[in-house]
Design a protein around this motif. Structure first.
Motif, PDB file in Angstrom:
ATOM      1  N   HIS A  86       0.839  -1.187   0.000  1.00 33.94           N
ATOM      2  CA  HIS A  86       0.000   0.000   0.000  1.00 33.94           C
ATOM      3  C   HIS A  86       0.878   1.242   0.000  1.00 33.94           C
ATOM      4  O   HIS A  86       2.064   1.199   0.273  1.00 33.94           O
ATOM      5  CB  HIS A  86      -0.969  -0.001   1.187  1.00 33.94           C
ATOM      6  N   ALA A  87       0.295   2.383  -0.304  1.00 34.49           N
ATOM      7  CA  ALA A  87       1.070   3.618  -0.465  1.00 34.49           C
ATOM      8  C   ALA A  87       1.428   4.264   0.861  1.00 34.49           C
ATOM      9  O   ALA A  87       2.212   5.195   0.899  1.00 34.49           O
ATOM     10  CB  ALA A  87       0.293   4.608  -1.323  1.00 34.49           C
ATOM     11  N   GLU A  88       0.845   3.827   1.948  1.00 36.15           N
ATOM     12  CA  GLU A  88       1.145   4.422   3.241  1.00 36.15           C
ATOM     13  C   GLU A  88       2.460   3.878   3.780  1.00 36.15           C
ATOM     14  O   GLU A  88       2.837   2.755   3.508  1.00 36.15           O
ATOM     15  CB  GLU A  88       0.021   4.117   4.229  1.00 36.15           C
ATOM     16  N   GLY A  89       3.093   4.661   4.579  1.00 36.13           N
ATOM     17  CA  GLY A  89       4.355   4.218   5.186  1.00 36.13           C
ATOM     18  C   GLY A  89       5.521   4.525   4.271  1.00 36.13           C
ATOM     19  O   GLY A  89       5.380   4.708   3.070  1.00 36.13           O
ATOM     20  N   GLY A  90       6.692   4.573   4.841  1.00 33.91           N
ATOM     21  CA  GLY A  90       7.877   4.925   4.057  1.00 33.91           C
ATOM     22  C   GLY A  90       8.860   3.792   3.908  1.00 33.91           C
ATOM     23  O   GLY A  90       9.994   4.027   3.518  1.00 33.91           O
ATOM     24  N   TRP A  91       8.452   2.564   4.198  1.00 31.66           N
ATOM     25  CA  TRP A  91       9.418   1.478   4.144  1.00 31.66           C
ATOM     26  C   TRP A  91       9.880   1.207   2.723  1.00 31.66           C
ATOM     27  O   TRP A  91      11.003   0.777   2.499  1.00 31.66           O
ATOM     28  CB  TRP A  91       8.841   0.202   4.764  1.00 31.66           C
ATOM     29  N   TRP A 119      10.536   3.366   0.479  1.00 33.38           N
ATOM     30  CA  TRP A 119      11.628   4.284   0.143  1.00 33.38           C
ATOM     31  C   TRP A 119      12.967   3.681   0.578  1.00 33.38           C
ATOM     32  O   TRP A 119      13.983   3.851  -0.097  1.00 33.38           O
ATOM     33  CB  TRP A 119      11.432   5.634   0.811  1.00 33.38           C
ATOM     34  N   ALA A 120      12.945   2.994   1.701  1.00 34.19           N
ATOM     35  CA  ALA A 120      14.178   2.338   2.164  1.00 34.19           C
ATOM     36  C   ALA A 120      14.581   1.219   1.203  1.00 34.19           C
ATOM     37  O   ALA A 120      15.776   1.018   0.929  1.00 34.19           O
ATOM     38  CB  ALA A 120      13.978   1.791   3.569  1.00 34.19           C
ATOM     39  N   VAL A 121      13.591   0.506   0.672  1.00 35.03           N
ATOM     40  CA  VAL A 121      13.887  -0.557  -0.297  1.00 35.03           C
ATOM     41  C   VAL A 121      14.492   0.052  -1.563  1.00 35.03           C
ATOM     42  O   VAL A 121      15.493  -0.449  -2.083  1.00 35.03           O
ATOM     43  CB  VAL A 121      12.611  -1.369  -0.622  1.00 35.03           C
TER      44      VAL A 121
END
Length: 185
Positions: free
Chosen positions: A49-54, A56-58
């Motif tokens: 889903h688009a929520e969260g920033g994990w 971006w870390a990937v």
């Protein structure tokens, strides 16, 4: 340094291929068959889903992997040794002196010095600014200052004049050969 990086990357590639082979041989998930999806609908709903920033870390991790792979490739393509030097012959023409020939000549002359057991020479740098890296292995009885003075004096002067170079900077590394201890009886 580059040899350590090469061995590490080779070990990681080997482990990755070993894990892939084990996964294929055991036919475990995610290889559940030809028609089975890699990610189930529930997993896609939970993690993508688009929520969260994990994610971006990937993406940052993948970008870092690509940059490191490009750095490694550039390091493999770089030639660490100087292949040849242009020597002015004095009549307006130039002769080509192979880098290995100069290395072998300096190594032979430095290896003949008193107290030197072995000598390795590498010609590095650019064609217009070459430099030598000399590794001297000294015998146990040798005086390092004398060996260094003999290298800096006649050996490097002879190399400089034979290659028609105004200057030839050199880095010398000295090492004493190991020898067994004498027995006292």
């Amino acid at each position: 340094m580059l040899g350590l990086v090469n061995r590490t990357l080779l070990a990681l590639a080997g482990l990755l291929l070993l894990a892939a082979a084990g996964s294929v041989l055991t036919a475990s998930r995610p290889l559940g068959g030809r028609h089975a999806p890699l990610l189930t609908a529930e997993a896609r709903q939970r993690y993508w889903h688009a929520e969260g920033g994990w994610w971006w870390a990937v993406l940052a991790g993948l970008a870092l992997c690509v940059l490191l792979a490009l750095w490694w490739l550039a390091a493999q393509l770089r030639r660490p040794r100087l292949a040849a030097l242009a020597v002015d012959t004095g009549d307006g023409a130039f002769a080509v002196l192979r880098g290995r020939a100069l290395e072998e000549a300096v190594a032979a002359e430095a290896g003949a010095l008193d107290g030197v057991a072995d000598c390795r020479v590498a010609l590095r740098g650019r064609r217009d600014a070459p430099r030598l890296r000399v590794a001297l292995e000294l015998e146990p009885h040798a005086v390092p200052a004398d060996a260094l003075a003999a290298l800096a004096g006649p050996v490097l002067t002879h190399a400089r004049t034979s290659a028609a170079l105004p200057e030839l900077p050199a880095e010398a590394r000295l090492k004493v050969t190991s020898h067994p201890a004498r027995r006292v009886t």
